[in-house]
Design an enzyme around this catalytic site. Structure first.
Site, PDB file in Angstrom:
ATOM      1  N   GLU A  97       5.775   1.964  -0.733  1.00 18.55           N
ATOM      2  CA  GLU A  97       6.275   1.475   0.236  1.00 18.55           C
ATOM      3  C   GLU A  97       7.602   2.167   0.134  1.00 18.55           C
ATOM      4  O   GLU A  97       8.961   1.479   0.113  1.00 18.55           O
ATOM      5  CB  GLU A  97       6.114   0.130   0.695  1.00 18.55           C
ATOM      6  CG  GLU A  97       4.850  -0.913   0.033  1.00 18.55           C
ATOM      7  CD  GLU A  97       4.501  -1.963   0.515  1.00 18.55           C
ATOM      8  OE1 GLU A  97       5.897  -2.655   0.189  1.00 18.55           O
ATOM      9  OE2 GLU A  97       3.125  -2.442   0.237  1.00 18.55           O
ATOM     10  N   GLU A 115      -6.073  -0.007   0.450  1.00 20.39           N
ATOM     11  CA  GLU A 115      -5.787  -1.637   0.063  1.00 20.39           C
ATOM     12  C   GLU A 115      -5.952  -2.266   1.928  1.00 20.39           C
ATOM     13  O   GLU A 115      -5.936  -3.108   2.237  1.00 20.39           O
ATOM     14  CB  GLU A 115      -4.470  -2.068   0.050  1.00 20.39           C
ATOM     15  CG  GLU A 115      -3.822  -1.691  -0.942  1.00 20.39           C
ATOM     16  CD  GLU A 115      -2.150  -1.974  -0.650  1.00 20.39           C
ATOM     17  OE1 GLU A 115      -2.113  -3.172  -0.374  1.00 20.39           O
ATOM     18  OE2 GLU A 115      -1.004  -0.886  -1.668  1.00 20.39           O
TER      19      GLU A 115
END
EC number: 3.2.1.8
Length: 354
Positions: free
Chosen positions: A147, A261
């Site tokens: 991220e 995810e």
């Protein structure tokens, strides 16, 4: 030698023991169908995890994040991470390790330290070497950097970017390669599935790492999706073709891709109509991976809605996983399994028989 046509290929695949998600994925030529896990004492969750052929990979949900492993400088808490590594080993599953360099769940001594370029790199190196040394040979994949991007594709403001600049990303990859060259190295991020500015940013990161002469094995698309418009996400899961197109935009750079995810949330409470829409969204996600040769696998971010992170983060939203609170399979489970079994693009996986 004869070649099976697509219909026969489907029958051949279905004749194998494909009663679970992972078994079906492997029969279709993929590497794994996995789950995130927090080890806990819940018989229902354990029963699903122990079901042969259901999962082939475990990702520690939180146990390997920096804050969990090294909350204070030089003080390591290996217990929870070891539990997850052992859970994978005992079941013969891959261990997909997550994550080494991330702005969040970062202890304050790192996030708020008075660093310069050299000292912060040393902190990164010490942490990476300690963690990689502990789990060398056990982690089949590592999310090296997680991220690093804002939604507009620019770099996120983090201690690593402020002090080192964008070079912190290839530097982290170099450190991990030196510590364990056998593991697969991934850049991992969310909202890459839509093909916009953030996707372009992740493509830029991939090229940046490669420009340093370093290996990046894959890009992880987290795939926290919605099956209907919600207060926190107006854009629903894209079409299967559009998803596959985004995956291919990365594989063109000679890297693998994976959904790392996956969960697909809705406005709660759920009803049959919403559950069917959710099942269709899961079919699009899983199907897009099946359509792309270098999509190696899918990981769902948890087994059951009972422990999903979604309701606590997005109030009024949930029902995002494949099993409900009581560990009953949902329509999304059936649609995912059927999509894998359908062996789309099977003509590219022609099975030869003598």
């Amino acid at each position: 030698m004869a070649w099976l046509q697509p219909t026969l290929c489907r029958k051949e695949l279905e004749s194998r023991q494909t009663s679970g998600l992972d078994a079906a994925m492997k029969a279709a030529g993929k590497k794994y169908f996995g789950t995130a896990l927090t080890v806990r004492n819940d018989a229902g969750e354990t029963n699903v995890l122990n079901t042969k052929g259901e999962f082939g990979s475990i990702t520690p949900e939180n146990a390997m994040k920096w804050e969990a492993i090294q909350p204070n400088r030089g003080q390591f808490n290996w217990g929870p991470a070891d539990q997850h590594a052992n859970a994978a080993t005992q079941r013969g599953m891959e261990l997909r390790c997550h994550t080494l360099v991330w702005h969040s769940q970062l202890p304050s001594w790192v996030a708020n330290g008075n660093w310069n370029n050299q000292t912060l790199q040393q902190v990164m190196k010490d942490h990476i070497n300690a963690v990689m040394g502990r789990y060398k040979g056990k982690c089949t994949h590592w999310d090296v950097v997680n991220e690093a991007l804002n939604e507009d594709g620019t770099y996120r403001d983090s201690v690593f970017y402020r002090v080192i600049g964008e070079a912190f990303i290839p530097i982290a990859f170099r450190m991990v390669l030196a510590a364990d060259p056998t593991t697969k190295l991934y850049y991992n991020d969310y909202n890459l599935e839509y093909g916009g500015a953030k996707t372009a940013g992740a493509i830029r990161i991939t090229k940046l790492i490669q420009s340093y002469g370093l290996r990046i094995d894959g890009v992880g698309l987290q795939a926290h999706m919605t099956s209907e418009s919600t207060p926190t996400q107006s854009t629903v899961t894209p079409s299967r073709a559009n998803l596959a197109s985004v995956l291919n935009s990365f594989t063109k750079l000679n890297v693998d891709v994976a959904y790392t995810e996956l969960d697909i949330r809705m406005n709660t409470p759920a009803n049959q109509q919403k559950l069917q829409a959710n099942a269709a969204a899961y079919a699009r996600m899983v199907g897009s991976c099946m359509d792309v040769k270098r999509c190696v696998g899918v990981t769902v971010w948890g087994i059951s809605d009972k422990y999903s992170w979604v309701p606590g983060t997005f109030p009024g939203e949930g029902s995002a996983l494949l099993w409900d609170d009581n560990f009953n399979k949902k329509p999304s489970y059936t649609s995912s399994l059927n999509t894998i079994r359908a062996c789309w693009k099977c003509h590219r996986l022609l099975v030869s028989i003598s």
